[in-house]
Write a protein that holds these residues in place. Structure first.
Motif, PDB file in Angstrom:
ATOM      1  N   ILE A 102       0.977  -1.272   0.022  1.00 40.60           N
ATOM      2  CA  ILE A 102       0.053   0.020   0.253  1.00 40.60           C
ATOM      3  C   ILE A 102       0.855   1.213  -0.033  1.00 40.60           C
ATOM      4  CG2 ILE A 102      -1.870   1.243   1.253  1.00 40.60           C
ATOM      5  CD1 ILE A 102      -2.790  -1.583  -0.049  1.00 40.60           C
ATOM      6  N   LEU A 103       2.164   1.285   0.731  1.00 35.60           N
ATOM      7  CA  LEU A 103       2.943   2.435   0.922  1.00 35.60           C
ATOM      8  C   LEU A 103       3.267   2.688  -0.565  1.00 35.60           C
ATOM      9  CD1 LEU A 103       3.915   4.373   2.867  1.00 35.60           C
ATOM     10  CD2 LEU A 103       5.915   2.850   3.193  1.00 35.60           C
ATOM     11  N   ARG A 104       3.566   1.827  -1.355  1.00 34.78           N
ATOM     12  CA  ARG A 104       4.258   2.101  -2.604  1.00 34.78           C
ATOM     13  C   ARG A 104       3.063   2.402  -3.588  1.00 34.78           C
ATOM     14  NH1 ARG A 104       7.719  -3.890  -2.458  1.00 34.78           N
ATOM     15  NH2 ARG A 104       9.626  -2.784  -1.564  1.00 34.78           N
ATOM     16  N   LYS A 105       1.966   2.371  -3.242  1.00 39.60           N
ATOM     17  CA  LYS A 105       0.860   2.557  -4.136  1.00 39.60           C
ATOM     18  C   LYS A 105       0.014   3.954  -3.585  1.00 39.60           C
ATOM     19  CE  LYS A 105      -0.455  -1.846  -5.788  1.00 39.60           C
ATOM     20  NZ  LYS A 105      -0.374  -1.617  -7.328  1.00 39.60           N
ATOM     21  N   ARG A 106       0.737   4.499  -2.366  1.00 34.38           N
ATOM     22  CA  ARG A 106      -0.107   5.648  -2.023  1.00 34.38           C
ATOM     23  C   ARG A 106      -0.262   6.839  -2.816  1.00 34.38           C
ATOM     24  NH1 ARG A 106       1.845   8.045   3.948  1.00 34.38           N
ATOM     25  NH2 ARG A 106       4.105   8.361   2.980  1.00 34.38           N
ATOM     26  N   GLU A 107       0.819   7.328  -3.506  1.00 36.25           N
ATOM     27  CA  GLU A 107       0.629   8.251  -4.679  1.00 36.25           C
ATOM     28  C   GLU A 107      -0.501   7.898  -5.613  1.00 36.25           C
ATOM     29  OE1 GLU A 107       1.867  11.205  -4.354  1.00 36.25           O
ATOM     30  OE2 GLU A 107       2.834  10.733  -2.496  1.00 36.25           O
ATOM     31  N   GLY A 108      -0.633   6.733  -6.071  1.00 33.17           N
ATOM     32  CA  GLY A 108      -1.704   6.278  -6.836  1.00 33.17           C
ATOM     33  C   GLY A 108      -2.969   6.661  -6.161  1.00 33.17           C
ATOM     34  N   TYR A 109      -3.011   6.179  -5.310  1.00 38.24           N
ATOM     35  CA  TYR A 109      -4.401   6.630  -4.331  1.00 38.24           C
ATOM     36  C   TYR A 109      -4.666   7.863  -4.148  1.00 38.24           C
ATOM     37  CZ  TYR A 109      -5.794   1.901  -2.812  1.00 38.24           C
ATOM     38  OH  TYR A 109      -6.050   0.371  -2.784  1.00 38.24           O
ATOM     39  N   ARG A 110      -3.812   8.785  -4.074  1.00 35.55           N
ATOM     40  CA  ARG A 110      -3.946  10.153  -3.708  1.00 35.55           C
ATOM     41  C   ARG A 110      -4.317  10.484  -4.887  1.00 35.55           C
ATOM     42  NH1 ARG A 110       1.655  11.570  -0.352  1.00 35.55           N
ATOM     43  NH2 ARG A 110       0.840  10.871   1.791  1.00 35.55           N
ATOM     44  N   GLU A 111      -3.852  10.418  -6.361  1.00 34.48           N
ATOM     45  CA  GLU A 111      -4.178  10.720  -7.608  1.00 34.48           C
ATOM     46  C   GLU A 111      -5.701  10.254  -7.786  1.00 34.48           C
ATOM     47  OE1 GLU A 111      -1.448   8.997 -10.494  1.00 34.48           O
ATOM     48  OE2 GLU A 111       0.172  10.382  -9.421  1.00 34.48           O
ATOM     49  N   ALA A 112      -5.878   9.024  -7.551  1.00 37.46           N
ATOM     50  CA  ALA A 112      -7.299   8.521  -7.796  1.00 37.46           C
ATOM     51  C   ALA A 112      -8.397   9.085  -6.905  1.00 37.46           C
ATOM     52  CB  ALA A 112      -7.508   6.695  -7.687  1.00 37.46           C
ATOM     53  N   PHE A 113      -8.164   9.385  -5.555  1.00 32.03           N
ATOM     54  CA  PHE A 113      -8.962   9.717  -4.773  1.00 32.03           C
ATOM     55  C   PHE A 113      -8.942  11.267  -4.119  1.00 32.03           C
ATOM     56  CE2 PHE A 113      -9.242   5.349  -4.801  1.00 32.03           C
ATOM     57  CZ  PHE A 113     -10.443   4.865  -4.786  1.00 32.03           C
ATOM     58  N   MET A 114      -8.694  12.013  -5.160  1.00 30.74           N
ATOM     59  CA  MET A 114      -8.800  13.573  -4.834  1.00 30.74           C
ATOM     60  C   MET A 114      -7.953  13.754  -3.506  1.00 30.74           C
ATOM     61  SD  MET A 114     -11.177  13.610  -7.018  1.00 30.74           S
ATOM     62  CE  MET A 114     -11.746  15.125  -7.317  1.00 30.74           C
ATOM     63  N   HIS A 115      -6.931  13.396  -3.707  1.00 23.86           N
ATOM     64  CA  HIS A 115      -5.880  13.517  -2.370  1.00 23.86           C
ATOM     65  C   HIS A 115      -6.526  13.391  -0.904  1.00 23.86           C
ATOM     66  CE1 HIS A 115      -2.537  14.761  -4.881  1.00 23.86           C
ATOM     67  NE2 HIS A 115      -3.400  15.100  -5.572  1.00 23.86           N
ATOM     68  N   PHE A 116      -7.516  12.499  -0.991  1.00 16.90           N
ATOM     69  CA  PHE A 116      -8.359  12.091   0.091  1.00 16.90           C
ATOM     70  C   PHE A 116      -8.997  13.179   0.989  1.00 16.90           C
ATOM     71  CE2 PHE A 116      -4.987   8.790  -0.358  1.00 16.90           C
ATOM     72  CZ  PHE A 116      -5.982   7.591  -0.450  1.00 16.90           C
ATOM     73  N   VAL A 117      -9.495  14.163   0.160  1.00 15.87           N
ATOM     74  CA  VAL A 117     -10.200  15.261   0.750  1.00 15.87           C
ATOM     75  C   VAL A 117     -11.832  14.821   0.498  1.00 15.87           C
ATOM     76  CG1 VAL A 117     -10.951  17.729   0.396  1.00 15.87           C
ATOM     77  CG2 VAL A 117      -8.641  17.032  -0.269  1.00 15.87           C
ATOM     78  N   PRO A 118     -12.344  14.403   1.613  1.00 14.01           N
ATOM     79  CA  PRO A 118     -13.746  13.848   1.499  1.00 14.01           C
ATOM     80  C   PRO A 118     -14.464  14.482   0.964  1.00 14.01           C
ATOM     81  CG  PRO A 118     -12.818  13.708   3.723  1.00 14.01           C
ATOM     82  CD  PRO A 118     -11.960  14.376   3.088  1.00 14.01           C
ATOM     83  N   GLN A 119     -14.882  15.937   1.226  1.00 15.60           N
ATOM     84  CA  GLN A 119     -15.806  16.993   0.363  1.00 15.60           C
ATOM     85  C   GLN A 119     -15.572  16.820  -1.020  1.00 15.60           C
ATOM     86  OE1 GLN A 119     -13.967  17.725   3.159  1.00 15.60           O
ATOM     87  NE2 GLN A 119     -15.408  17.947   4.719  1.00 15.60           N
ATOM     88  N   LYS A 120     -14.476  16.678  -1.597  1.00 15.48           N
ATOM     89  CA  LYS A 120     -14.149  16.282  -3.066  1.00 15.48           C
ATOM     90  C   LYS A 120     -14.308  15.142  -3.461  1.00 15.48           C
ATOM     91  CE  LYS A 120     -10.446  19.954  -3.560  1.00 15.48           C
ATOM     92  NZ  LYS A 120      -8.960  20.180  -4.065  1.00 15.48           N
ATOM     93  N   ILE A 121     -14.470  14.242  -2.793  1.00 13.98           N
ATOM     94  CA  ILE A 121     -14.664  12.788  -2.974  1.00 13.98           C
ATOM     95  C   ILE A 121     -16.021  12.584  -3.374  1.00 13.98           C
ATOM     96  CG2 ILE A 121     -14.853  10.277  -2.466  1.00 13.98           C
ATOM     97  CD1 ILE A 121     -12.154  10.738  -1.004  1.00 13.98           C
ATOM     98  N   VAL A 122     -17.062  13.301  -2.267  1.00 14.89           N
ATOM     99  CA  VAL A 122     -18.608  13.035  -2.241  1.00 14.89           C
ATOM    100  C   VAL A 122     -19.081  13.840  -3.441  1.00 14.89           C
ATOM    101  CG1 VAL A 122     -18.512  12.126  -0.050  1.00 14.89           C
ATOM    102  CG2 VAL A 122     -18.763  14.896  -0.519  1.00 14.89           C
ATOM    103  N   GLU A 123     -18.282  14.764  -4.033  1.00 15.87           N
ATOM    104  CA  GLU A 123     -18.844  15.825  -5.179  1.00 15.87           C
ATOM    105  C   GLU A 123     -19.166  14.901  -6.376  1.00 15.87           C
ATOM    106  OE1 GLU A 123     -16.292  18.883  -5.757  1.00 15.87           O
ATOM    107  OE2 GLU A 123     -16.991  19.833  -3.795  1.00 15.87           O
TER     108      GLU A 123
END
Length: 200
Positions: free
Chosen positions: A54-75
């Motif tokens: 997961i650590l090696r994929k963290r940047e990929g997750y940030r790109e895919a999930f709006m840098h983990f800003v919940p308000q942006k995700i639910v938009e």
């Protein structure tokens, strides 16, 4: 900081990226809601896998999930995130992808109730670091009564992938619990938390 002669926890010694994570993040108190949501999301993604994956994929997750800003995700619509089923930069598990979206909704509800998720999260330890001082890795549990209690509450609130083992890992990662080994002199001492940052 990367000195191999420094005493560190056993789990991080085999990988340079692990060492950096151990030295700079693991066990350091997190009070920023975006950081907390990232930790919650990534700990859930880890289920059944190793943390280094997961650590090696963290940047990929940030790109895919709006840098983990919940308000942006639910938009977005859930379907937007399900497009990541073809994204090799994250774990391509539909239930795990869906859980980040679902958890963003529940996370925002906690923010509304408590002002911040950090206030909710840290109330479980009375806004203090629980210092276990384990001597060996075998002394560190995979879950505790407290992690079970937090897990139960989060599930009631609609969160997914928040079992007691995942929550215990998050407690460690966010600094609620200091599980650095006693002889991990590099990180085991001097970790403090400013309660005033949490309590209104």
């Amino acid at each position: 900081m990367m000195n191999q002669d420094i005493r560190r926890c056993e789990w991080c010694k085999a990988d340079a990226q692990y060492i950096v994570y151990h030295d700079t993040e693991w066990g350091v108190p997190k009070i920023d809601d975006i950081e907390l949501f990232e930790k919650l999301s990534l700990e859930g993604a880890q289920a059944g896998l190793s943390w280094i994956t997961i650590l090696r994929k963290r940047e990929g997750y940030r790109e895919a999930f709006m840098h983990f800003v919940p308000q942006k995700i639910v938009e977005k619509e859930l379907s937007f995130f399900l497009e990541n089923m073809d994204n090799p930069k994250i774990v391509r598990n539909r239930r795990k992808i869906e859980s980040i979206y679902t958890n963003a909704i529940a996370f925002i509800e906690i923010q509304k109730e408590y002002g911040t998720f950090a206030n909710y999260w840290w109330k479980w330890s009375n806004y203090t670091i629980l210092d276990n001082q384990p001597k060996e890795s075998k002394d560190i549990p995979s879950q505790t009564e407290l992690s079970k209690e937090i897990s139960k509450d989060l599930k009631k609130r609609g969160f997914k992938f928040v079992g007691p083992t995942i929550i215990y890992s998050m407690m460690q990662a966010t600094g609620m619990i200091n599980d650095h080994l006693h002889d991990c002199m590099f990180r085991n001492h001097g970790i403090v938390m400013d309660r005033s940052l949490l309590i209104d």
